[in-house]
Design an enzyme around this catalytic site. Sequence first.
Site, PDB file in Angstrom:
ATOM      1  CG  ASP A 354      -2.185   0.802   1.016  1.00  0.00           C
ATOM      2  OD1 ASP A 354      -2.179   1.721   0.158  1.00  0.00           O
ATOM      3  OD2 ASP A 354      -3.190   0.553   1.713  1.00  0.00           O
ATOM      4  CD1 TRP A 355       0.481   5.778  -3.369  1.00  0.00           C
ATOM      5  CD2 TRP A 355       0.053   3.605  -3.479  1.00  0.00           C
ATOM      6  NE1 TRP A 355       0.410   5.425  -4.699  1.00  0.00           N
ATOM      7  CE2 TRP A 355       0.146   4.097  -4.794  1.00  0.00           C
ATOM      8  CE3 TRP A 355      -0.199   2.247  -3.296  1.00  0.00           C
ATOM      9  CZ2 TRP A 355      -0.023   3.290  -5.919  1.00  0.00           C
ATOM     10  CZ3 TRP A 355      -0.366   1.441  -4.423  1.00  0.00           C
ATOM     11  CH2 TRP A 355      -0.274   1.956  -5.700  1.00  0.00           C
TER      12      TRP A 355
END
Length: 864
Positions: A354-355
């Site tokens: 995920d970012w």
Amino acid sequence: MVSPRTMAMMFSIALAVGALAASESSNKAVSSTAGGSIIPTGISSTTSAVSATLASSFTSAASSSATKPPTEASRSTLPISYYSFTPFPTPAQSAVSGGFPSSDPKNPPPVHSDLKIIPNFAPAWAVAYKKAKAKIANFTLEEKVNVTTGVGWMGGRCAGNIAAIEPIDGRGWPGLCLENSPLGVSPVDYATVFPAGINAAATWNRRLMRLRGLLIGREHVGKGVNVALGPMMNMGRQAQGGRNWEGFGADPFLSGEAAYETILGLQSAGVQACAKHYINNDQEHNRTTSSSDVDDRTQHEIYAQPFLRSVMAGLTSVMCSYNLINDTYACENDKMLNDVLKREFGFQGYVMSDWDATMSTLSAIAGLDMTMPGGIGLDVGDVGTSSSYFGGNLTAFVNNGTIPLSRIDDMATRILAGWYFLGQDAPSYPQVNFNIWNPYDDSTNGRVDVQDDHYKVVREIGAASTVLLKNDRGALPLKKPRSLVLIGNDAGPGRAGPNQFQDQGGSDGTLAVGWGSGSGDFTYLITPLEAIQARARQHRTSVSWLLDNFDLPMAGNVAIRQSAALVFINSDSGEGYITVNGNEGDRKNLTAWHGGDALVLAVAAQNNNTIVIVHSVGPLIVEPWIEHPNVTAVLWAGLPGSESGYSITEVLYGDWNPSGRLPYTIARNASDYPAHLVFGGDSTDIVKINYTEGLLIDYRHFDAKHIHPRFEFGFGLSYTSFHYTDMMISKMFDFARVQCDEISNWEAGNSTRITEGSSTALWLHEPAYRVTFSVENTGKVYGGDIPQLYVNFPPSSGEPPSVLKGFINVEVNPGQKVSVTITLSRHDLSIWDVADQGWRKPQGNIRLEIGASSRDIRLRGMLP
């Protein structure tokens, strides 16, 4: 042993990128990987927990918001050492005519088959891997690392970007565009905002789930996207979860089937699907500083189930989540990434973070293949040696011997194989034609319209996902009423159009989607007021409205003497980086927003035909008004997307006979739910979220604890009625006729063996039992029904009283009787054995139930 000088050198590199804390003597983070395992070769036996199997348990109860939650000040990490790596073997299964055909992801088996045809993507993966290995053979180490490392926040036109390797024509590669969202391409122009995932689940209709995925996929491809960041399949463990609406509800079987169909649809369009968020990212509060402590059985039977089904759909990529799992960050959790996903499930694709969820360079050893958006933090700028855990630091870790080159080859191969697997190497694959960071720049935004006639499917899913919860005195469908009044701000438009809030992070006007990165920008939004007015004109119906929720005297007055008063209320939530009305992603409570309960009561006091329409991200407590005698009908419309008004109008007037069913339980009291948000903790704390409810989430908890819900899981009324008869249960022949020894082993009550792909093996998932019965429409109008199959495992199994294991939608004319078949696999009838680390059939009698909901059981039988 590693020399002190070498250890000091490696430790200084790790500190330079913030990758690792000092190695702990009790490394309880990581666990075994059978088959292609990672093996530390320079640590003592006291820290080699990588070779131990994790079946974590917990002892402390989950905290409520009134007390400080359990916390700990540290996390488990991989020890600093030299590591060896051997790629996981490819699970080998032969194609079987009629049941396990060799399949291309762009041409999967059709929806709905009595035999549950299982696609065999192994040959397509083999071809993709061959091409990928040939491609990276000509790459330098730096170029291979380039494939694994995003260019940084805002470093390209898309939400995530992998840079091209030049020259593209020849030995190079064009890179990747990764883009949101689970309900459409976002945030771009000329794209459709589809109904949310929770609405797809509420249809209980595999055809519509698949079709929704297909059209979302086509729009991503049309915009030049390589990877669609969805679907989202985290479980609705607790009703207040901010992103529950992106997913498919509170049951692992329903969520798994919705994920499976969505991915088959997405990838048949040619875009790579990304299953997220792996795993246990079930609340927004403390999502980056909390540890979801989940026992091994619960993990397998509940939270991993949708991901398992996703892998069976030929899934290309998985996004690991922000949270820790049993004290280890999800994106460096060897047990979940290597042992479960890549070994046990036989996942052939790649894992991205995920970012800003990558926590160390050594996460590559734990199974992470790609870091997004590339840098450490979300700072704008190039990803250099000192600003990414991968990039230059990953290269350095290879050069100093910490991470083997074979692991980098595996990472790059997996990523490129996904690109080849979907045929994205074709010259005709569209180039990126948008720029989410500068949407007004005509030089980088091609204004390509990808909407086609997708509004038709949006409207159909919106209607099919609407659940009729109450219908007294034949209030619905509407029959050319003399007059109508629409009350509530949810009936009409917001003050500044449907996109007045960035990422939909606000609440004004009718609610059609939640907020956050999983949302979308509307090209248009049809409100209920607009659609109902248009319909009313055909009938010469007088229509009035009040879009102010707080002028209660006026609301009551305008409702007087109206043929029907339609009251629209809502409840919103979203991702935690946005706070709306004090709701930090997760909902503060389960009451209607904008004074909705008081509004309903004010109208019902003055009109004896008050019809309530609810647009909500999830369950609401409706006790203040649900039994009011003047509240004659309730429609639960969820988040229906851009055609919202038309969808609800078709249901109100009977153009669509309600067939939606609840994908979660609506309780009488918020305290009745088994799990609640965990708040608190200091910035340095890791908040413990203990999944003490185990297998008893949602309706399973209500059943086990004998709690009477307001509306149970799977509930939904119709404008007609259905009668079930003639249940028969029979054992099916083994159409695959493979791995007969495994079948005999299972039938004897033994666990599946620990091998590559053991949990997705054909013999385990092929149809093993057939349940047939008849459904008759005993009413006066055509309608659709959703028969549901629940399994009652023997008490000694430790299972909940009733577990969903099958469903099907049927459409029946008045007076017509149709024969229906639902099949069960051996996996459907298995439980996870923690000691053996495999699936087994429990000892004792297994009962089957067919019902119209989890509590409306019509037929019962015994498994032969």
